[in-house]
Each structure stands twice: as structure tokens, then as C-alpha cells.
Scaffold this motif. Sequence first.
Motif, PDB file in Angstrom:
ATOM      1  N   LEU A 337       0.751  -1.384  -0.039  1.00 27.66           N
ATOM      2  CA  LEU A 337      -0.081  -0.124   0.003  1.00 27.66           C
ATOM      3  C   LEU A 337       0.804   1.536   0.101  1.00 27.66           C
ATOM      4  CD1 LEU A 337      -2.686  -0.970   2.390  1.00 27.66           C
ATOM      5  CD2 LEU A 337      -3.158  -0.291   0.129  1.00 27.66           C
ATOM      6  N   VAL A 338       2.015   1.171   0.787  1.00 28.11           N
ATOM      7  CA  VAL A 338       2.888   2.424   0.895  1.00 28.11           C
ATOM      8  C   VAL A 338       3.462   2.617  -0.560  1.00 28.11           C
ATOM      9  CG1 VAL A 338       4.899   3.532   2.199  1.00 28.11           C
ATOM     10  CG2 VAL A 338       2.774   2.267   3.431  1.00 28.11           C
ATOM     11  N   LEU A 339       3.995   1.517  -1.018  1.00 28.87           N
ATOM     12  CA  LEU A 339       4.531   1.631  -2.111  1.00 28.87           C
ATOM     13  C   LEU A 339       3.761   2.025  -3.514  1.00 28.87           C
ATOM     14  CD1 LEU A 339       7.246  -1.297  -1.847  1.00 28.87           C
ATOM     15  CD2 LEU A 339       7.701   1.243  -1.709  1.00 28.87           C
ATOM     16  N   THR A 340       2.552   2.007  -3.130  1.00 28.62           N
ATOM     17  CA  THR A 340       1.562   2.163  -4.461  1.00 28.62           C
ATOM     18  C   THR A 340       0.831   3.658  -4.162  1.00 28.62           C
ATOM     19  OG1 THR A 340       0.025   0.709  -3.527  1.00 28.62           O
ATOM     20  CG2 THR A 340       1.161  -0.224  -5.385  1.00 28.62           C
ATOM     21  N   PHE A 341      -0.053   3.571  -3.118  1.00 31.56           N
ATOM     22  CA  PHE A 341      -0.977   4.694  -2.956  1.00 31.56           C
ATOM     23  C   PHE A 341       0.011   5.949  -2.346  1.00 31.56           C
ATOM     24  CE2 PHE A 341      -4.466   2.355  -2.873  1.00 31.56           C
ATOM     25  CZ  PHE A 341      -5.529   2.999  -3.313  1.00 31.56           C
ATOM     26  N   GLY A 342       1.355   5.494  -1.568  1.00 30.70           N
ATOM     27  CA  GLY A 342       1.898   6.589  -0.848  1.00 30.70           C
ATOM     28  C   GLY A 342       2.942   7.164  -1.966  1.00 30.70           C
ATOM     29  N   LEU A 343       3.158   6.628  -3.189  1.00 30.90           N
ATOM     30  CA  LEU A 343       3.759   7.319  -4.509  1.00 30.90           C
ATOM     31  C   LEU A 343       2.891   7.741  -5.257  1.00 30.90           C
ATOM     32  CD1 LEU A 343       6.428   4.383  -4.965  1.00 30.90           C
ATOM     33  CD2 LEU A 343       6.881   6.594  -3.796  1.00 30.90           C
ATOM     34  N   LEU A 344       1.616   7.345  -5.541  1.00 30.62           N
ATOM     35  CA  LEU A 344       0.919   7.601  -6.835  1.00 30.62           C
ATOM     36  C   LEU A 344      -0.253   8.637  -6.399  1.00 30.62           C
ATOM     37  CD1 LEU A 344       0.656   4.274  -8.546  1.00 30.62           C
ATOM     38  CD2 LEU A 344       2.314   5.986  -8.869  1.00 30.62           C
ATOM     39  N   ALA A 345      -0.675   8.741  -5.250  1.00 29.15           N
ATOM     40  CA  ALA A 345      -1.809   9.602  -4.648  1.00 29.15           C
ATOM     41  C   ALA A 345      -1.543  10.877  -5.053  1.00 29.15           C
ATOM     42  CB  ALA A 345      -1.812   9.345  -2.940  1.00 29.15           C
ATOM     43  N   SER A 346      -2.418  11.765  -5.535  1.00 27.68           N
ATOM     44  CA  SER A 346      -2.466  12.981  -5.688  1.00 27.68           C
ATOM     45  C   SER A 346      -3.492  13.601  -5.741  1.00 27.68           C
ATOM     46  CB  SER A 346      -1.990  13.304  -7.323  1.00 27.68           C
ATOM     47  OG  SER A 346      -2.903  12.661  -8.260  1.00 27.68           O
ATOM     48  N   SER A 347      -4.802  13.066  -5.652  1.00 25.84           N
ATOM     49  CA  SER A 347      -6.132  13.610  -5.266  1.00 25.84           C
ATOM     50  C   SER A 347      -6.691  13.549  -3.918  1.00 25.84           C
ATOM     51  CB  SER A 347      -7.057  13.164  -6.367  1.00 25.84           C
ATOM     52  OG  SER A 347      -7.438  11.545  -6.059  1.00 25.84           O
ATOM     53  N   ASN A 348      -7.670  14.173  -3.497  1.00 18.74           N
ATOM     54  CA  ASN A 348      -8.358  14.005  -2.158  1.00 18.74           C
ATOM     55  C   ASN A 348      -8.774  12.424  -2.211  1.00 18.74           C
ATOM     56  OD1 ASN A 348      -8.153  16.559  -1.738  1.00 18.74           O
ATOM     57  ND2 ASN A 348     -10.099  17.225  -1.877  1.00 18.74           N
ATOM     58  N   ALA A 349      -9.528  11.978  -3.146  1.00 15.64           N
ATOM     59  CA  ALA A 349     -10.039  10.742  -2.997  1.00 15.64           C
ATOM     60  C   ALA A 349      -8.891   9.395  -2.700  1.00 15.64           C
ATOM     61  CB  ALA A 349     -10.679  10.145  -4.047  1.00 15.64           C
ATOM     62  N   ALA A 350      -7.854   9.849  -3.311  1.00  8.58           N
ATOM     63  CA  ALA A 350      -6.513   8.791  -3.320  1.00  8.58           C
ATOM     64  C   ALA A 350      -6.042   8.857  -1.952  1.00  8.58           C
ATOM     65  CB  ALA A 350      -5.757   9.187  -4.400  1.00  8.58           C
ATOM     66  N   PHE A 351      -6.041  10.300  -1.437  1.00 11.35           N
ATOM     67  CA  PHE A 351      -5.437  10.281   0.112  1.00 11.35           C
ATOM     68  C   PHE A 351      -6.232   9.613   1.086  1.00 11.35           C
ATOM     69  CE2 PHE A 351      -2.572  13.565  -1.944  1.00 11.35           C
ATOM     70  CZ  PHE A 351      -1.526  13.225  -1.481  1.00 11.35           C
ATOM     71  N   ILE A 352      -7.495   9.526   0.796  1.00 12.80           N
ATOM     72  CA  ILE A 352      -8.519   9.351   1.658  1.00 12.80           C
ATOM     73  C   ILE A 352      -8.416   7.760   1.555  1.00 12.80           C
ATOM     74  CG2 ILE A 352     -10.864   8.883   2.234  1.00 12.80           C
ATOM     75  CD1 ILE A 352     -11.492  11.888   1.437  1.00 12.80           C
ATOM     76  N   LEU A 353      -8.200   7.053   0.501  1.00 13.77           N
ATOM     77  CA  LEU A 353      -8.283   5.637   0.235  1.00 13.77           C
ATOM     78  C   LEU A 353      -6.875   5.156   0.776  1.00 13.77           C
ATOM     79  CD1 LEU A 353      -9.667   5.226  -3.104  1.00 13.77           C
ATOM     80  CD2 LEU A 353     -10.730   4.546  -0.928  1.00 13.77           C
ATOM     81  N   TYR A 354      -5.912   5.888   0.796  1.00 16.42           N
ATOM     82  CA  TYR A 354      -4.496   5.417   1.483  1.00 16.42           C
ATOM     83  C   TYR A 354      -4.578   5.377   2.994  1.00 16.42           C
ATOM     84  CZ  TYR A 354       0.497   6.132   2.375  1.00 16.42           C
ATOM     85  OH  TYR A 354       1.657   5.983   2.941  1.00 16.42           O
ATOM     86  N   ALA A 355      -5.448   6.423   3.339  1.00 18.28           N
ATOM     87  CA  ALA A 355      -5.519   6.658   5.015  1.00 18.28           C
ATOM     88  C   ALA A 355      -6.109   5.268   5.397  1.00 18.28           C
ATOM     89  CB  ALA A 355      -5.964   7.814   5.248  1.00 18.28           C
ATOM     90  N   VAL A 356      -7.399   5.130   4.749  1.00 11.55           N
ATOM     91  CA  VAL A 356      -8.476   3.775   5.214  1.00 11.55           C
ATOM     92  C   VAL A 356      -7.248   2.794   4.888  1.00 11.55           C
ATOM     93  CG1 VAL A 356     -10.408   2.741   4.728  1.00 11.55           C
ATOM     94  CG2 VAL A 356     -10.352   5.285   4.611  1.00 11.55           C
ATOM     95  N   PHE A 357      -7.038   2.299   3.745  1.00  9.84           N
ATOM     96  CA  PHE A 357      -6.396   0.919   3.507  1.00  9.84           C
ATOM     97  C   PHE A 357      -5.178   0.758   4.293  1.00  9.84           C
ATOM     98  CE2 PHE A 357      -8.508   0.942  -0.723  1.00  9.84           C
ATOM     99  CZ  PHE A 357      -9.687   0.096  -0.457  1.00  9.84           C
ATOM    100  N   TYR A 358      -4.412   1.648   4.562  1.00 11.38           N
ATOM    101  CA  TYR A 358      -3.086   1.524   5.415  1.00 11.38           C
ATOM    102  C   TYR A 358      -3.611   1.301   6.931  1.00 11.38           C
ATOM    103  CZ  TYR A 358       1.382   2.237   7.382  1.00 11.38           C
ATOM    104  OH  TYR A 358       2.582   1.840   8.317  1.00 11.38           O
ATOM    105  N   GLY A 359      -4.548   2.115   7.481  1.00 13.60           N
ATOM    106  CA  GLY A 359      -5.053   1.967   8.843  1.00 13.60           C
ATOM    107  C   GLY A 359      -5.329   0.488   8.994  1.00 13.60           C
ATOM    108  N   PHE A 360      -6.156   0.145   7.887  1.00 14.89           N
ATOM    109  CA  PHE A 360      -6.594  -1.382   8.168  1.00 14.89           C
ATOM    110  C   PHE A 360      -5.252  -2.489   8.152  1.00 14.89           C
ATOM    111  CE2 PHE A 360      -8.211  -5.398   6.696  1.00 14.89           C
ATOM    112  CZ  PHE A 360      -9.223  -5.736   7.242  1.00 14.89           C
ATOM    113  N   ALA A 361      -4.561  -2.225   7.226  1.00 18.47           N
ATOM    114  CA  ALA A 361      -3.406  -3.123   6.994  1.00 18.47           C
ATOM    115  C   ALA A 361      -2.492  -2.969   8.520  1.00 18.47           C
ATOM    116  CB  ALA A 361      -2.709  -3.055   5.783  1.00 18.47           C
ATOM    117  N   SER A 362      -1.967  -1.757   8.476  1.00 17.25           N
ATOM    118  CA  SER A 362      -1.039  -1.893   9.676  1.00 17.25           C
ATOM    119  C   SER A 362      -1.493  -2.059  10.888  1.00 17.25           C
ATOM    120  CB  SER A 362      -0.542  -0.332   9.522  1.00 17.25           C
ATOM    121  OG  SER A 362      -1.389   0.429  10.072  1.00 17.25           O
TER     122      SER A 362
END
Length: 444
Positions: A337-362
Motif C-alpha cells: 500500500l505504501v509503495l503504491t498509494f504513497g507514491l501515486l496519490a495526488s487527489s483527495n480521494a486517493a489520499f483518503i483511500l490511502y489512509a483507510v487501507f493503510y490503517g486497516f492493514a497496519s
Amino acid sequence: MSKTTASEPSLDDSVAQKSPEDTDVEQGPSTEKPEVTAPESISPYHPSQFPDGGRDAWLCLLGSACCLFCSFGWLNCVGVFQAYYQTHQLSNHSPSTIAWISSLEIFVMFFPGPIVGFFYDNHGPKYNLMFGTFFHVFGVMMTSLCTEYWQFILAQGICSPLGLNCIFNAATSTITTWFFKKRGAAFGLMAAGSGLGGVILPIMTTHLIEDVGFGWTMRICAFLILALLGVALLTVKSRLPPTPRAFKPRVFWEPFTDTRFNLLTFAAFLFFMGLFIPFNFIELQALAGGMSTRLATYLLSMLNAASILGRIIPGILADKVGRFNMQVFMSFFSGILVLTFGLLASSNAAFILYAVFYGFASGAFVGIAPAQIAYISKVEQIGVRMGMMFSVVSFAGLIGNPVAGTITGFNGISIFAGVMLVAGAAMFTFLRMYVAEWKFLVRI
């Protein structure tokens, strides 16, 4: 690998042996009586003796969740303070310098673990909770008065986390005495307290700072922590009596004679190196990506809200598919997740998805790692072993955020964090294979 001696009970202890056979005695025809066999005694450490439920067990779980709310939940909102200090009291310091406050907080929380664990094994959880409550609340109260960098280091970086260590150890070590078959689920529910703290505390501090200022915000947080730890003091108790041992250096060296413990500690060290970096920098990364300040302040709460499910669901599944198997899957998921969303996120929706998925996984790591220690340890060793592992891991927490803060650009920060998480996942995989004796299709 460590060996279990005959005098030390373990989770795998069987029913105690019967007493030696009585010697033959003269028996007359009129005095013969049927032989009465004494009931077999069962060790309290035997798996059959763990209640896995009941009023005291569930109350202990409630109190332990309060402990995690006040300890890991407090650490989960470090990103709020990183962003606030950069624009207010410590605006004349670099992000890397400010990051040492949160990193020192993580380090001090875990480094004294062996001593705290040894004290727990000898005296139980109550004294740890009383000591931890005082230092954590006092440290947060003193932070409300801080204006200089060195003051934040002393109050928030050293005093408060000295209490966090005692609180965390008392909760995680006590739960193991009540649950065996449902231990993964119990640890998940307990660790959900830290996720809940990570949801409430960032929103609470962000809004209170605007309304009542930084000083009273910290004092209100301290009063909330005091109330929750009061619940813990009333409910957290061990099913088993303490097992006093003399203070000898070999007590702390013993865990490192177990190869399984060494592999688990190394895997946790690598994973921990990257674990808190997204917590600390996701808000700043989203702001740099164009997200509004108002929305960015909720990212950390979204991340921690998802981590509640990330602690509960994998914990329940771990009882079905194996704790080591689940840790491998969730740790690889975190790194990817960090190597995908963390590198590619550029919109509000992407950052929100990054936060939600990383929170669940970690989130799974906090609940499953103590269950892994319990799996490879005797009950009376868990306090010291838990402390030793997190003491070693504390060095990763100490250097992770400052190293990330020196890297230019958020892409570099995400690459560093992602590589550390994947490296930890790879070591968790090796550990799983070693414990399973190189068998693939095994629930472990």
C-alpha cells in the motif's frame, strides 16, 4: 531454542502425574476396602484452564482496551503534533528536528520494557498501572505549559512515555492469562482501543486547539486519560498469581536463546522502522498534494478508524488461519500500500483511500505480535519477553521518523517506509516457515 524444564509449567503442560503407587499392605477378608484414587490436579497453565470468557475476563478486556486507548492511541495521533508544532511553537525548527519528539516518545515507551515486564511478572499489573497513570498524565499536563523545544522533549518525549510503557505492558501481558483459544480475537479487541483513541484524540485535539488553545487542550486530554486509566485500575487483573523471580541478568538474556524469539524480534524491528512514518507524514503529504487544511486534519482519524477493524478482523481470522499466517499477509499488504498509494496519490480521494487501507492493514501488527510472543513462550515468561522484544524494536521507532524527515520529497519518504515494511514482511515469512518446520499448508 529454549527448552522447558520439568519444574517450569508451560502452555503445553499436561495433567500432573499421579503419586507413586502405594506399597503393598496386608489385607484381611473383612477389612478390604476399595482403593480411592485422589483426583488429578491440573496446572493452571494448561490450555483447558483458560476461561476464554466470563465476567472477569471481559472486564479485564475492557480495561485493557482503555489502556491501549491511552497508550498506542496517544501515539497514533503524533501526526497532529508534528503538523501543529511546525507552524506554531517550534516553527523555527526543521521537520526532522521536530520529529525527534514523537520518535523519542516511541523509544521511551518501549525501551524500558524488560524491567517493566520483569516487575509485572513479580508483582502483577496493579503497580505498573498506578506508576504508568501518574507519569503519563503528569507528562501530558506538563506539555500544556511547554514553549521551548527542550521542554517538549522532557515532558512529551520522556515523562509521558515512561508511563505509556507500564500501561501497555500491564494490558498485553494480563490478557494472555484469560484467553487461549480466543486469544487472537481478544488481542484484536484490546488493540481496537488504540484505534479508537487514534480516531477520537486527533479530532478532539484539532478542534479544541481552535476553541480553547493548546494549553487547555492538553489538560483536557490528560483528564480524559486519567478517567480511562481509572477504569483500567478497577478491571485489569491477572487470573494467575505473580511468579516472583530473583533479579538476575540471565532472566533478560533467556529470550535471546530462543531462535524463534530472535527471528520475531528482527522481523518486528524492520516492520516498526516504517510503521509510524505514514502516521507522521500523511497529513503533510496531503497538504502538499493540494488537500485543504480542514480535510487533511481528518486523515489521521480516518486512518485510525480503519485500524479498529484492522485490529479486530485479522485478530479473529488469526484464530482460524493462524497468527503467523495472518501476520505475513497483513504486513505484505501494508508495504504494498505504501509503495503504491504513497507514491501515486495526488487527489483527495486517493489520499483518503490511502489512509483507510493503510490503517486497516497496519493495525493488525499491534494485535497479532503479542499473540505471536504468547505462542512461542511460557505464560510466566510473557511479561519479560514482551518487554525485551519491544525494547529492541524501540530503536527502530526512535530513528524511523527522523530518518524519513531528512529525505527530500514525499516520494522518497514513501519508498523508505514501504521498503522497511516489505523487509519486515519477508522476515515474518521466514519466521513462519521456521516455526512451522518448513511446512506450507499448516495453520500456525
